[in-house]
Scaffold this motif. Sequence first.
Motif, short mmCIF file in Angstrom:
data_model
loop_
_atom_site.label_atom_id
_atom_site.label_comp_id
_atom_site.label_asym_id
_atom_site.label_seq_id
_atom_site.Cartn_x
_atom_site.Cartn_y
_atom_site.Cartn_z
N HIS A 2 11.41 56.27 -48.25
CA HIS A 2 10.76 57.33 -47.49
C HIS A 2 11.67 58.55 -47.51
O HIS A 2 12.81 58.49 -47.08
CB HIS A 2 10.50 56.86 -46.06
CG HIS A 2 9.75 55.57 -46.01
ND1 HIS A 2 8.38 55.50 -46.19
CD2 HIS A 2 10.17 54.29 -45.88
CE1 HIS A 2 8.00 54.24 -46.14
NE2 HIS A 2 9.07 53.48 -45.95
N GLU A 3 11.15 59.65 -48.02
CA GLU A 3 11.94 60.87 -48.17
C GLU A 3 11.34 61.95 -47.29
O GLU A 3 10.13 62.15 -47.26
CB GLU A 3 11.92 61.33 -49.63
CG GLU A 3 12.69 62.61 -49.85
CD GLU A 3 12.55 63.14 -51.26
OE1 GLU A 3 13.58 63.43 -51.87
OE2 GLU A 3 11.41 63.25 -51.75
N LEU A 4 12.22 62.64 -46.57
CA LEU A 4 11.81 63.77 -45.74
C LEU A 4 12.58 64.98 -46.20
O LEU A 4 13.81 64.99 -46.20
CB LEU A 4 12.09 63.49 -44.26
CG LEU A 4 11.83 64.65 -43.30
CD1 LEU A 4 10.35 64.98 -43.26
CD2 LEU A 4 12.32 64.28 -41.92
N ARG A 5 11.86 66.01 -46.64
CA ARG A 5 12.47 67.26 -47.09
C ARG A 5 11.85 68.41 -46.33
O ARG A 5 10.72 68.33 -45.88
CB ARG A 5 12.24 67.46 -48.59
CG ARG A 5 12.89 66.37 -49.42
CD ARG A 5 12.53 66.46 -50.87
NE ARG A 5 12.99 67.71 -51.45
CZ ARG A 5 12.53 68.22 -52.57
NH1 ARG A 5 11.59 67.60 -53.23
NH2 ARG A 5 13.00 69.35 -53.03
N VAL A 6 12.59 69.50 -46.22
CA VAL A 6 12.07 70.71 -45.60
C VAL A 6 11.89 71.73 -46.72
O VAL A 6 12.85 72.11 -47.39
CB VAL A 6 13.02 71.24 -44.51
CG1 VAL A 6 12.47 72.52 -43.92
CG2 VAL A 6 13.22 70.18 -43.43
N VAL A 7 10.64 72.13 -46.95
CA VAL A 7 10.30 73.08 -48.02
C VAL A 7 9.57 74.25 -47.37
O VAL A 7 8.53 74.07 -46.76
CB VAL A 7 9.42 72.41 -49.10
CG1 VAL A 7 9.05 73.41 -50.17
CG2 VAL A 7 10.11 71.20 -49.70
N GLY A 8 10.15 75.43 -47.51
CA GLY A 8 9.52 76.62 -46.93
C GLY A 8 9.36 76.52 -45.42
O GLY A 8 8.40 77.04 -44.86
N CYS A 29 7.34 53.55 -53.73
CA CYS A 29 7.91 52.24 -54.03
C CYS A 29 9.22 52.50 -54.79
O CYS A 29 9.47 53.62 -55.25
CB CYS A 29 6.95 51.40 -54.85
SG CYS A 29 6.63 52.02 -56.51
N GLU A 30 10.03 51.49 -54.94
CA GLU A 30 11.32 51.68 -55.61
C GLU A 30 11.17 52.15 -57.05
O GLU A 30 11.92 52.99 -57.53
CB GLU A 30 12.15 50.40 -55.55
CG GLU A 30 12.69 50.15 -54.16
CD GLU A 30 13.71 49.03 -54.14
OE1 GLU A 30 14.47 48.88 -55.10
OE2 GLU A 30 13.72 48.31 -53.12
N LYS A 59 11.85 56.69 -60.92
CA LYS A 59 11.27 57.58 -61.93
C LYS A 59 11.48 59.04 -61.55
O LYS A 59 11.61 59.90 -62.41
CB LYS A 59 9.78 57.32 -62.09
CG LYS A 59 9.45 56.10 -62.90
CD LYS A 59 7.94 55.97 -63.04
CE LYS A 59 7.53 54.73 -63.78
NZ LYS A 59 6.06 54.60 -63.86
N GLN A 60 11.47 59.33 -60.24
CA GLN A 60 11.62 60.71 -59.77
C GLN A 60 13.07 61.05 -59.45
O GLN A 60 13.35 62.10 -58.88
CB GLN A 60 10.72 60.93 -58.56
CG GLN A 60 9.26 60.80 -58.93
CD GLN A 60 8.33 61.20 -57.82
OE1 GLN A 60 8.70 61.92 -56.90
NE2 GLN A 60 7.09 60.74 -57.90
N GLY A 61 14.00 60.15 -59.78
CA GLY A 61 15.42 60.43 -59.62
C GLY A 61 15.94 60.27 -58.20
O GLY A 61 16.99 60.81 -57.86
N ILE A 62 15.23 59.53 -57.38
CA ILE A 62 15.67 59.30 -56.00
C ILE A 62 16.44 57.99 -55.95
O ILE A 62 15.95 56.96 -56.42
CB ILE A 62 14.46 59.25 -55.03
CG1 ILE A 62 13.71 60.58 -55.08
CG2 ILE A 62 14.91 58.92 -53.63
CD1 ILE A 62 12.41 60.56 -54.32
N ALA A 63 17.64 58.02 -55.40
CA ALA A 63 18.46 56.82 -55.29
C ALA A 63 17.77 55.82 -54.36
O ALA A 63 17.33 56.18 -53.27
CB ALA A 63 19.84 57.16 -54.75
N THR A 64 17.68 54.58 -54.81
CA THR A 64 17.00 53.57 -54.00
C THR A 64 17.97 52.67 -53.26
O THR A 64 17.56 51.93 -52.38
CB THR A 64 16.08 52.70 -54.88
OG1 THR A 64 16.88 52.07 -55.89
CG2 THR A 64 14.98 53.53 -55.51
N GLN A 65 19.23 52.71 -53.59
CA GLN A 65 20.23 51.90 -52.90
C GLN A 65 21.04 52.81 -51.97
O GLN A 65 21.52 53.85 -52.39
CB GLN A 65 21.19 51.24 -53.90
CG GLN A 65 20.50 50.27 -54.83
CD GLN A 65 19.92 49.08 -54.08
OE1 GLN A 65 20.51 48.58 -53.14
NE2 GLN A 65 18.74 48.65 -54.48
N PRO A 66 21.18 52.44 -50.69
CA PRO A 66 21.96 53.26 -49.77
C PRO A 66 23.42 53.29 -50.20
O PRO A 66 23.95 52.30 -50.70
CB PRO A 66 21.79 52.57 -48.42
CG PRO A 66 21.39 51.18 -48.74
CD PRO A 66 20.68 51.23 -50.06
#
Length: 109
Positions: free
Chosen positions: A13-19, A28-29, A34-41
Motif C-alpha cells: 500500500h503506497e501513499l503519495r502526495v501529488v499536487g 500485489c507484490e 514491476k513498478q519499482g516499489i520495494a516489497t521488503q521492508p
Amino acid sequence: MKCDQCDQEATVHELRVVGGKKVERHLCERCARKQGIATQPQIAPVTPEMVQKYMQAVQQGAPPTAKPGAPGPLVKADTCPTCGLGYLEFRQSGLLGCADCYKAFEGQL
C-alpha cells in the motif's frame, strides 16, 4: 483488498502526495515489483550494543534515545514550533508544514 492492476490480493500500500492531494495505490507484490516499489521492508539490524544501551537507559529510568549516542531523549512534539502545524493535522493531511516539522515530529515519524 484487491490489487489496482490485477485481481490478486493487495499486500503493498503506497501513499503519495501529488499536487497537494493524497494518492493511494494498492498493489500485489508482483505488480509493485514491476513498478519499482520495494516489497521488503528495510529494517536496520539490532546490534548487541544497541540492546545494552537501551537496557542501561531503562534501568536508570531515562527514556532511550532514538539512535545509539544520539543527544537527548526521544521527545514527542504536539506542534511544530516554527509553523504551528499540529501532529494530528499532519496525520490527517499527510503534508508537513515546513522543513522544521521533520525535526519537531522526528519521534513520531
